[in-house]
Enzyme design. Structure first.
Site, PDB file in Angstrom:
ATOM      1  N   CYS A 253       0.895  -0.994   0.125  1.00 32.23           N
ATOM      2  CA  CYS A 253       0.008   0.128  -0.135  1.00 32.23           C
ATOM      3  C   CYS A 253       0.868   1.210   0.007  1.00 32.23           C
ATOM      4  O   CYS A 253       0.791   2.060  -0.763  1.00 32.23           O
ATOM      5  CB  CYS A 253      -1.081   0.001   1.106  1.00 32.23           C
ATOM      6  SG  CYS A 253      -0.280   0.228   2.812  1.00 32.23           S
ATOM      7  N   HIS A 301      -2.511   1.331   7.016  1.00 30.23           N
ATOM      8  CA  HIS A 301      -2.980   1.321   5.619  1.00 30.23           C
ATOM      9  C   HIS A 301      -3.006   2.760   4.975  1.00 30.23           C
ATOM     10  O   HIS A 301      -3.265   3.598   5.689  1.00 30.23           O
ATOM     11  CB  HIS A 301      -4.193   0.774   5.650  1.00 30.23           C
ATOM     12  CG  HIS A 301      -4.444   0.075   3.964  1.00 30.23           C
ATOM     13  ND1 HIS A 301      -3.810  -0.927   3.392  1.00 30.23           N
ATOM     14  CD2 HIS A 301      -5.558   0.713   3.338  1.00 30.23           C
ATOM     15  CE1 HIS A 301      -4.336  -0.764   2.055  1.00 30.23           C
ATOM     16  NE2 HIS A 301      -5.404   0.311   2.035  1.00 30.23           N
ATOM     17  N   HIS A 313      -6.146   1.787  -3.976  1.00 33.02           N
ATOM     18  CA  HIS A 313      -4.905   1.274  -3.140  1.00 33.02           C
ATOM     19  C   HIS A 313      -4.516  -0.246  -3.456  1.00 33.02           C
ATOM     20  O   HIS A 313      -5.383  -0.742  -4.464  1.00 33.02           O
ATOM     21  CB  HIS A 313      -5.491   1.266  -1.853  1.00 33.02           C
ATOM     22  CG  HIS A 313      -6.676   0.386  -1.774  1.00 33.02           C
ATOM     23  ND1 HIS A 313      -6.888  -0.362  -0.490  1.00 33.02           N
ATOM     24  CD2 HIS A 313      -7.826   0.227  -2.340  1.00 33.02           C
ATOM     25  CE1 HIS A 313      -7.986  -1.016  -0.499  1.00 33.02           C
ATOM     26  NE2 HIS A 313      -8.539  -0.759  -1.771  1.00 33.02           N
TER      27      HIS A 313
END
Length: 337
Positions: A253, A301, A313
């Protein structure tokens, strides 16, 4: 990195390094439960938890790996500096040796006797004055040599400390890597224990296919830099999730954010935690294309806002880079780079 499945509160407000201690403490208990003995709902919740823990460990891995890279450069620079200083010291020693020889040749006798026996007192006095200058220069050179040797000793001590830190960082990288691999292996084991229909429901197909593209018509990035980063992220749609990677063939990510902004000429920090503070934070209601959106209290994240309530993402292993709603996970924080 991006392991998530549903909007489940993380329960983690610790950093990635603290999470590692929790992971090691619970590993035995997790491994002791037969996959077939866990109810399906509990299995899916456990997979979510394992993905989240693996995500935290991956960001810790990224941080340790970044630290190791920095230390490697520092050690290399220190070694080059030590080598140059050693060459300087060697040259100074040679120069002092030459001065000592000249002094010996010019001053072999006691000065009063040399003057007494000199055929030309004026010539002797000229030589004596030159000898005084040589002695003064020699003293200055000796002082410089002593200072250079002290500096060299200090630099060697500092380099030894950097080497020790580098070794610790290498071990940390290896530890985090093993933690991630263990959690991902356990998650895969639990997923494989689910009936095929439930497993398919969990492993949602990427929503980046042509038939399911979100409507981004009329969305205009606020500036050329953000536009270039958004274009790069959109170009990565469908690329596989690869933990620890910054592309271009696969991403975790935070790696996707690093790569996308690199295409716009901007250098971002490597971890999602550092990316949260890589710019000015703005309310979610004011998010613009190109803004970074970090999730959970520990920012483990991150995705990129692209407009109309969507982010791009890298979700988790097995799920390629894709679009998802900006509210897909709790604790969203928006950072304008």
């Amino acid at each position: 990195m991006g392991f998530h499945r549903r909007l489940v509160p993380s329960g983690f407000d610790r950093g990635a390094s603290a999470a590692l201690c929790v992971l090691s403490a619970t590993a035995a208990a997790l491994g002791a439960v037969p996959a077939s003995a866990v109810p399906h709902d509990d299995t899916r919740a456990e997979v979510d938890r394992l993905y989240e823990q693996a995500e935290q460990a991956t960001e810790a891995y990224n941080k340790a790996d970044e630290r190791a890279d920095t230390l490697r450069k520092q050690v290399s620079t220190a070694q080059d500096r030590i080598a140059r200083q050693q060459e300087r010291i060697n040259s100074m020693r040679e120069a002092l040796g030459s001065l000592a020889g000249a002094q010996y040749r010019a001053g072999g006798l006691d000065p009063s006797l040399a003057l007494l026996f000199s055929d030309d007192p004026d010539d002797y006095l000229d030589k004596a004055a030159a000898l005084d200058r040589i002695s003064a220069h020699q003293a200055g050179e000796l002082k410089d040599l002593q200072e250079a040797m002290r500096e060299l000793t200090q630099e060697r001590v500092e380099a030894a400390g950097q080497l020790s830190e580098l070794e610790k960082s290498r071990k940390a990288v290896a530890t985090h890597k093993r933690t991630v691999e263990k959690k991902l292996a356990r998650a895969r084991e639990l997923l494989n224990s689910l009936p095929s229909a439930e497993r398919a429901a969990y492993d949602r197909a990427s929503r980046s296919g042509r038939a399911d593209m979100p409507d981004l018509g009329g969305v205009v990035p606020p500036n050329a830099r953000a536009g270039a980063a958004v274009a790069a992220a959109r170009g990565a749609l469908g690329k596989p999730y690869v933990w620890g990677s910054t592309g271009p063939s696969g991403f975790d990510c935070s790696g996707l954010m690093v790569w996308s902004y690199r295409q716009a000429g901007v250098s971002l920090p490597r971890t999602s935690q550092a990316q949260r503070h890589a710019g000015r934070q703005v309310p979610l209601s004011q998010a613009q294309p190109g803004d970074l959106v970090t999730y959970r209290s520990d920012a483990s994240h991150v995705g990129m806002y692209v407009g109309n309530g969507q982010v791009i993402h890298a979700p988790y292993p097995g799920a390629p880079v894709r679009y998802d709603p900006v509210g897909m996970m709790p604790g969203a924080t928006v950072t304008r780079v």
